[in-house]
Design a protein around this motif. Structure first.
Motif, PDB file in Angstrom:
ATOM      1  N   GLU A 519     -96.016  69.608  -4.369  1.00 21.90           N
ATOM      2  CA  GLU A 519     -94.622  69.994  -4.186  1.00 21.90           C
ATOM      3  C   GLU A 519     -93.821  68.797  -3.664  1.00 21.90           C
ATOM      4  N   PRO A 520     -92.632  68.493  -4.259  1.00 22.02           N
ATOM      5  CA  PRO A 520     -91.801  67.400  -3.733  1.00 22.02           C
ATOM      6  C   PRO A 520     -91.102  67.825  -2.449  1.00 22.02           C
ATOM      7  N   CYS A 521     -90.739  66.846  -1.635  1.00 18.47           N
ATOM      8  CA  CYS A 521     -90.072  67.135  -0.369  1.00 18.47           C
ATOM      9  C   CYS A 521     -89.382  65.876   0.118  1.00 18.47           C
ATOM     10  N   CYS A 522     -88.737  65.969   1.264  1.00 19.13           N
ATOM     11  CA  CYS A 522     -88.206  64.811   1.980  1.00 19.13           C
ATOM     12  C   CYS A 522     -89.141  64.543   3.155  1.00 19.13           C
ATOM     13  N   ALA A 523     -89.430  63.265   3.422  1.00 18.98           N
ATOM     14  CA  ALA A 523     -90.376  62.929   4.481  1.00 18.98           C
ATOM     15  C   ALA A 523     -89.895  61.694   5.238  1.00 18.98           C
ATOM     16  N   VAL A 524     -90.172  61.676   6.536  1.00 17.50           N
ATOM     17  CA  VAL A 524     -89.841  60.526   7.374  1.00 17.50           C
ATOM     18  C   VAL A 524     -90.953  59.487   7.249  1.00 17.50           C
ATOM     19  N   PHE A 525     -90.553  58.220   7.016  1.00 18.19           N
ATOM     20  CA  PHE A 525     -91.541  57.145   7.050  1.00 18.19           C
ATOM     21  C   PHE A 525     -91.617  56.618   8.480  1.00 18.19           C
ATOM     22  N   PRO A 526     -92.785  56.709   9.161  1.00 14.04           N
ATOM     23  CA  PRO A 526     -92.876  56.308  10.572  1.00 14.04           C
ATOM     24  C   PRO A 526     -92.517  54.850  10.814  1.00 14.04           C
ATOM     25  N   GLY A 527     -92.657  53.998   9.792  1.00 12.86           N
ATOM     26  CA  GLY A 527     -92.384  52.580   9.981  1.00 12.86           C
ATOM     27  C   GLY A 527     -90.944  52.266  10.306  1.00 12.86           C
ATOM     28  N   ASP A 528     -89.996  53.068   9.793  1.00 14.39           N
ATOM     29  CA  ASP A 528     -88.587  52.781  10.067  1.00 14.39           C
ATOM     30  C   ASP A 528     -87.786  54.015  10.479  1.00 14.39           C
ATOM     31  N   GLY A 529     -88.407  55.218  10.462  1.00  9.13           N
ATOM     32  CA  GLY A 529     -87.714  56.423  10.879  1.00  9.13           C
ATOM     33  C   GLY A 529     -86.721  56.962   9.875  1.00  9.13           C
ATOM     34  N   ASN A 530     -86.717  56.422   8.643  1.00 11.04           N
ATOM     35  CA  ASN A 530     -85.786  56.885   7.619  1.00 11.04           C
ATOM     36  C   ASN A 530     -86.435  57.936   6.724  1.00 11.04           C
ATOM     37  N   TRP A 531     -85.575  58.704   6.019  1.00  9.38           N
ATOM     38  CA  TRP A 531     -86.041  59.763   5.126  1.00  9.38           C
ATOM     39  C   TRP A 531     -86.174  59.241   3.705  1.00  9.38           C
ATOM     40  N   TYR A 532     -87.239  59.660   3.019  1.00  7.85           N
ATOM     41  CA  TYR A 532     -87.484  59.249   1.643  1.00  7.85           C
ATOM     42  C   TYR A 532     -88.022  60.441   0.847  1.00  7.85           C
ATOM     43  N   ARG A 533     -87.969  60.300  -0.468  1.00  5.15           N
ATOM     44  CA  ARG A 533     -88.561  61.333  -1.331  1.00  5.15           C
ATOM     45  C   ARG A 533     -90.081  61.196  -1.297  1.00  5.15           C
ATOM     46  N   ALA A 534     -90.753  62.327  -1.324  1.00  2.00           N
ATOM     47  CA  ALA A 534     -92.216  62.302  -1.210  1.00  2.00           C
ATOM     48  C   ALA A 534     -92.814  63.473  -1.977  1.00  2.00           C
ATOM     49  N   GLU A 557     -99.736  60.494   6.735  1.00  4.80           N
ATOM     50  CA  GLU A 557    -100.001  61.834   7.245  1.00  4.80           C
ATOM     51  C   GLU A 557     -98.934  62.172   8.277  1.00  4.80           C
ATOM     52  N   LEU A 558     -98.228  63.292   8.073  1.00  9.18           N
ATOM     53  CA  LEU A 558     -97.067  63.617   8.893  1.00  9.18           C
ATOM     54  C   LEU A 558     -97.179  65.021   9.479  1.00  9.18           C
ATOM     55  N   ALA A 559     -96.453  65.238  10.585  1.00  7.86           N
ATOM     56  CA  ALA A 559     -96.368  66.561  11.204  1.00  7.86           C
ATOM     57  C   ALA A 559     -95.298  67.386  10.500  1.00  7.86           C
ATOM     58  N   ALA A 560     -95.276  68.682  10.785  1.00 13.75           N
ATOM     59  CA  ALA A 560     -94.362  69.599  10.099  1.00 13.75           C
ATOM     60  C   ALA A 560     -92.900  69.241  10.336  1.00 13.75           C
ATOM     61  N   ASP A 561     -92.568  68.748  11.554  1.00 20.01           N
ATOM     62  CA  ASP A 561     -91.165  68.445  11.835  1.00 20.01           C
ATOM     63  C   ASP A 561     -90.701  67.151  11.195  1.00 20.01           C
ATOM     64  N   GLN A 562     -91.591  66.464  10.494  1.00 21.08           N
ATOM     65  CA  GLN A 562     -91.219  65.241   9.784  1.00 21.08           C
ATOM     66  C   GLN A 562     -91.010  65.490   8.295  1.00 21.08           C
ATOM     67  N   LEU A 563     -90.959  66.757   7.898  1.00 20.41           N
ATOM     68  CA  LEU A 563     -90.764  67.136   6.496  1.00 20.41           C
ATOM     69  C   LEU A 563     -89.550  68.052   6.381  1.00 20.41           C
ATOM     70  N   ARG A 564     -88.872  67.956   5.236  1.00 21.18           N
ATOM     71  CA  ARG A 564     -87.765  68.846   4.928  1.00 21.18           C
ATOM     72  C   ARG A 564     -87.853  69.238   3.453  1.00 21.18           C
ATOM     73  N   PRO A 565     -87.369  70.443   3.100  1.00 18.89           N
ATOM     74  CA  PRO A 565     -87.330  70.805   1.678  1.00 18.89           C
ATOM     75  C   PRO A 565     -86.323  69.915   0.943  1.00 18.89           C
ATOM     76  N   ILE A 566     -86.564  69.673  -0.331  1.00 16.66           N
ATOM     77  CA  ILE A 566     -85.667  68.853  -1.145  1.00 16.66           C
ATOM     78  C   ILE A 566     -84.975  69.753  -2.159  1.00 16.66           C
ATOM     79  N   VAL A 567     -83.776  69.386  -2.549  1.00 22.33           N
ATOM     80  CA  VAL A 567     -83.025  70.160  -3.533  1.00 22.33           C
ATOM     81  C   VAL A 567     -82.972  69.388  -4.843  1.00 22.33           C
ATOM     82  N   ALA A 568     -82.618  70.103  -5.914  1.00 22.01           N
ATOM     83  CA  ALA A 568     -82.756  69.559  -7.269  1.00 22.01           C
ATOM     84  C   ALA A 568     -81.938  68.296  -7.491  1.00 22.01           C
TER      85      ALA A 568
END
Length: 930
Positions: A519-534, A557-568
């Motif tokens: 499933e696609p989602c939005c995820a935080v990259f720990p290296g810079d704290g920014n959001w990316y597609r994942a 590997e990320l925790a639940a609060d580091q993920l967000r649903p993505i829209v089309a």
């Protein structure tokens, strides 16, 4: 530590003595965070403590002890005390290891240290004894090699010694079976024969499961005398009906519980109502509902209230209940149940008993390993369920994970992994025919439906079949697996704009993402704290989710609060990461060596190579990649870092350094380098800059080992004096060599930075200054002269996003301005054995600046600007400035003023002529775009 029997958890084995005694770390965020905090607190408290006062602890006391291996402080339990030798035996309660410690390395445990439960949990293998009375060394070594440092699935069987340790079943990841089974098969152990232990095997779980089965099979025979006259009906399903589901409980592939996803909001509303009702209803000692009565029960794991049915009473104060909406059961105190009102009994029971279609156990009964795999396959996923029949009062269900790529049938996965056999088609067809009439029965589930989310679609970038294109390597694992991005300005600009929009969306989006593999989602990259597609790759039982960043190729590997649903709308731009491998070559052995990976990194770092597709499949592209018009695959083969899979690769000339006429000498690409300190900030002298992705530096705080360096210089001088000098010997940039310094005419170790017609620019590897020297003053270097580490280290700036394939000159010049001639502080982010990736802060009178941030901002501006006459003119001014100013050397010694050679100046003049012609053409035709 309160852990109930039957609990399954993820843990890491950190210390293994015998199968009867080993220690684990339970892999939860809370426990790991607690361990980190207490460790930091210990270092802060005791690092500067004066230990002149002798402290003699008592046996059984917990104190602070300095571990001999790393000289850090940890919590320790005193096991024995030898006052005559002034030693005590310490068990480090957070790690499980032991050692004898002298009194000068002990301190009383400060009251400021939180009295947390020990992080190291002592365990033993349940229901197992050694065959020879004691555990043999061979047995312990065998088990230790398989388990130490490994993440394992552990099931708690029994609590021992007042919750101080546990008897467990532990699954060995390397062999896919439980440790007790392996030890018995190898003849190291046997099952306990004690009658008491045998009786203990028939534990409360057996009683609960039996009671629950009786309840399921005798719903119609419930006690008519119960006060409850209304009982929720089970959900009735249609044959051939399909719905999206979640699995809430698994006993085996033949016995598991589903819930319909469309009823999620109704279940949530029910839970809220039950909680409010039970908070207003006091516990009563007189409330002893009869078997089969529906009540409210407070689940012991989360203390929330659920609908349940009474299965049996195990004692005066204990009752067994089954949760009718989830399918699990437990034993609890009677004060944790409450009467339920009629309004909470209108909703049908949401737990749907099921059996998996298409499979049967290989040995007649389902093994623990098969049950474990089943749980992993269905855990935390939305699965499409199709009803194909009935089996022993359960719905016969086909389960499919539609969100995986490709779509996966749970039954087929169990069969493919060898944990199940295919069920006879005739048997299941008979079940379908037997219950075909049921397909006309309408479902009695009156719960309103919840609209399912929009199906997301996406595309991925690729490489053209018959065209050489420019790429940038974004993630490199080996020549057999790396990820590229097409170097197309508009695509990279679109990706930058998308990243900005994605960050705004994720900061405003409060809904957490429920991960499912594929499933696609939005995820935080720990290296810079920014959001990316994942994309979700794996959902672990510890709550962490492994994701793949689809535009770059790396995983995390990320925790639940580091993920967000993505829209089309954020999936319209194709995924930019392209999986590749070098075609036509393979590793020397099974895996790629560190030298091969390092060489491949060196050839691709800071460049924008051209690639052409040679082969492709569903996972990616086999490519031919070029470095300075030479095939990188050929270079690796020529340097004996890879072997060719076909003759064409082997016959291709490689851009390897020319063979040296000097016996025993060469121009190597690799050498030992001094290591910068990790986990600390220090002052760094930037000696020479190629670009932000490659520069050379020295640690100003370190001391050079002159006792070893001076004899090396003497040997180097003797070696070079015996060699004949050849002006036609021209090494490549990036190699090590011997160079004769113009200031004192002595020979020193050096690195070639840049080559010209008659000279090369070098940096002296132990002093940091640089100059241009003629080729007659450069010689190959012997391997023995490389054993002492170079004091100059290669570095790359830790950028906040992927560096460009080719740095704009303006960014390079700004980087030089920020780091050369200034006080610079650094911290190491990564060291791969050859290159240090560093964070830099440049200090000036008005404060310090983050170098990476400044460079990336300049790079973004450069990418957004088009070439204009003014920008070309500025380049000319910069080149004139660079050419007219004689470069100077810095560093301890040797020192001199370096002069431009004529050949270098001639090249600059040729470049300036071309730039002037470009300006002239723009002035004549201002509408023409360059």
């Amino acid at each position: 530590m309160e852990i109930e029997n039957g609990t399954e958890l993820q843990a890491s084995v950190i210390e293994f003595k015998t199968p009867g005694k080993f220690f684990i770390h339970i892999r939860t965020v809370e426990i790991m965070e607690s361990l980190r905090k207490v460790t930091l607190a210990l270092q802060k408290t005791y690092t500067k403590t004066d230990s002149s006062d002798e402290y003699l602890p008592a046996k059984g006391e917990v104190c602070a002890a300095k571990y001999s291996q790393d000289q850090n402080w940890y919590r320790g339990l005193v096991q024995t005390v030898d006052s005559s030798l002034k030693k005590v035996n310490i068990l480090y309660i957070d790690f499980g290891n032991e050692e004898d410690v002298t009194l000068d390395r002990l301190q009383p445990l400060s009251k400021d240290i939180d009295p947390l439960w020990p992080s190291a949990v002592q365990c033993r293998v349940a229901q197992l004894v050694p065959v020879k009375g004691t555990w043999s060394e061979e047995c312990c070594n065998s088990a230790r090699q398989m388990l130490l440092g490994q993440a394992c699935q552990i099931s708690i069987v029994e609590t021992l010694h007042g919750e101080a340790s546990f008897a467990v079943h532990i699954t060995v990841p390397k062999i896919g079976k439980q440790l007790d089974s392996y030890l018995i098969e190898q003849g190291y152990a046997a099952k306990e024969k004690d009658a008491k232990n045998s009786q203990a095997e028939c534990d409360i779980n057996t009683i609960l499961n039996t009671a629950l089965e009786n309840y399921k099979s005798n719903v119609s025979e419930r006690n008519e005398e119960n006060n409850q006259t209304l009982v929720p009906e089970p959900i009735t399903l249609c044959i051939d009906g399909a719905f999206v589901s979640v699995v809430t409980h698994v006993t085996s592939p033949d016995d598991f519980i589903l819930q319909q996803l469309q009823n999620a909001s109704v279940i949530q509303k029910l839970q809220t109502g039950l909680r409010e009702h039970c908070l207003q209803t006091a516990a009563s000692v007189d409330f002893r509902p009869a078997r089969g009565t529906i009540c409210c029960s407070q689940f012991t794991e989360d203390n929330q209230w659920y609908r349940a049915t009474v299965l049996s009473y195990t004692s005066k104060d204990k009752v067994c209940v089954g949760y009718i909406d989830f399918g699990n059961c437990e034993e609890l105190n009677v004060d944790r149940i409450r009467p339920v009102t009629e309004k909470f009994l209108q909703l049908p029971m949401q737990a749907i008993p099921c059996a998996l279609a298409g499979v049967k156990p290989i040995l007649g009964v389902w093994t623990p390993e098969a049950i474990l795999i089943m749980k992993k396959l269905v855990s935390s996923k939305f699965l499409k369920a199709k009803v194909v029949g009935r089996k022993e009062r359960k719905a016969l269900i086909e389960l499919c994970d539609e969100h995986s790529d490709p779509q996966a049938s749970i039954a087929e996965l169990l069969i493919a992994t060898g944990y199940a056999a295919a069920a006879a088609a005739a048997d299941e067809e008979e079940e379908r025919k037997k219950h075909k009439a049921d397909s006309a029965v309408k479902t009695e589930d009156t719960a309103p439906t919840v609209p399912l989310p929009e199906k997301l679609e996406w595309t991925s970038a690729g490489l053209p079949d018959s065209q050489a294109v420019d790429v940038a390597v974004s993630v490199l694992h080996s020549p057999g697996e790396f990820y590229c991005q097409r170097y197309i300005t508009r695509d990279l600009q679109a990706l930058n704009e998308l990243s900005v929009e994605l960050s705004r969306y994720c900061c405003a989006e409060s809904n957490l993402f429920t991960p499912a593999v594929g499933e696609p989602c939005c995820a935080v990259f720990p290296g810079d704290g920014n959001w990316y597609r994942a994309m979700v790759k794996e959902v672990a039982s510890n709550g962490k989710t492994k994701v793949y960043f689809v535009d770059y190729g790396n995983t995390c590997e990320l925790a639940a609060d580091q993920l967000r649903p993505i829209v089309a709308k954020y999936l319209k731009h194709p995924f930019q990461a392209i999986k590749c491998w070098l075609a036509g070559i393979k590793p020397l052995e099974k895996d790629w060596t560190k030298d091969a990976i390092a060489r491949f990194q060196a050839l691709t770092r800071g460049t924008q190579p051209k690639v052409q597709v040679v082969s492709k499949n569903k996972s990616g592209f086999g490519i031919d990649m070029r470095w300075k018009e030479q095939s990188i695959a050929s270079i690796l083969v020529a340097e004996e870092l890879a072997v060719a899979e076909n003759a064409n690769i082997a016959e291709t000339p490689a851009a390897a350094p020319p063979a040296s006429p000097h016996k025993g000498g060469s121009f190597p690409h690799r050498w030992k380098t001094a290591e910068l300190p990790l986990n600390e900030t220090f002052q760094l002298h930037i000696a020479e800059v190629v670009n932000p992705s490659l520069f050379f530096a020295m640690n100003t705080d370190s001391q050079v080992d002159m006792q070893n360096l001076q004899p090396l210089m003497v040997e180097l001088a003797e070696y070079c004096s015996r060699q004949s000098q050849h002006a036609d010997l021209k090494p490549k940039a990036g190699v090590a060599c011997c160079a004769r310094f113009s200031g004192d005419k002595n020979w020193y170790r050096a690195i070639v930075l840049e080559t010209f017609d008659t000279a090369a620019k070098v940096i002296y590897a132990d002093y940091g200054n640089s100059e241009s020297v003629e080729y007659s003053s450069i010689l190959p270097i012997q391997e023995k002269h490389l054993e002492f580490p170079f004091q100059v280290v290669k570095c790359a700036l830790a950028a906040q996003r992927e560096s460009p394939g080719e740095w704009p000159q303006s960014s390079v010049e700004q980087f030089k301005t920020l780091v050369q001639g200034r006080k610079v502080f650094a911290s190491v982010q990564e060291f791969d054995g050859e290159l240090h990736t560093v964070n830099l802060k440049s200090c000036a009178e008005d404060g310090s600046v983050n170098v990476a941030q400044m460079i990336m901002e300049d790079l973004s501006k450069s990418n957004s600007k088009s070439t204009t006459p003014e920008s070309v003119a500025q380049t000319i001014v910069e080149d004139l400035t660079n050419c007219s100013a004689a470069p100077t050397t810095t560093g301890p010694q040797p020192t001199c003023q370096t002069k431009c050679c004529c050949a270098h100046l001639s090249q600059k003049v040729d470049k300036l002529e071309k730039l002037l012609l470009m300006v002239a053409s723009k002035l004549m035709d201002p509408q023409k775009n360059c």
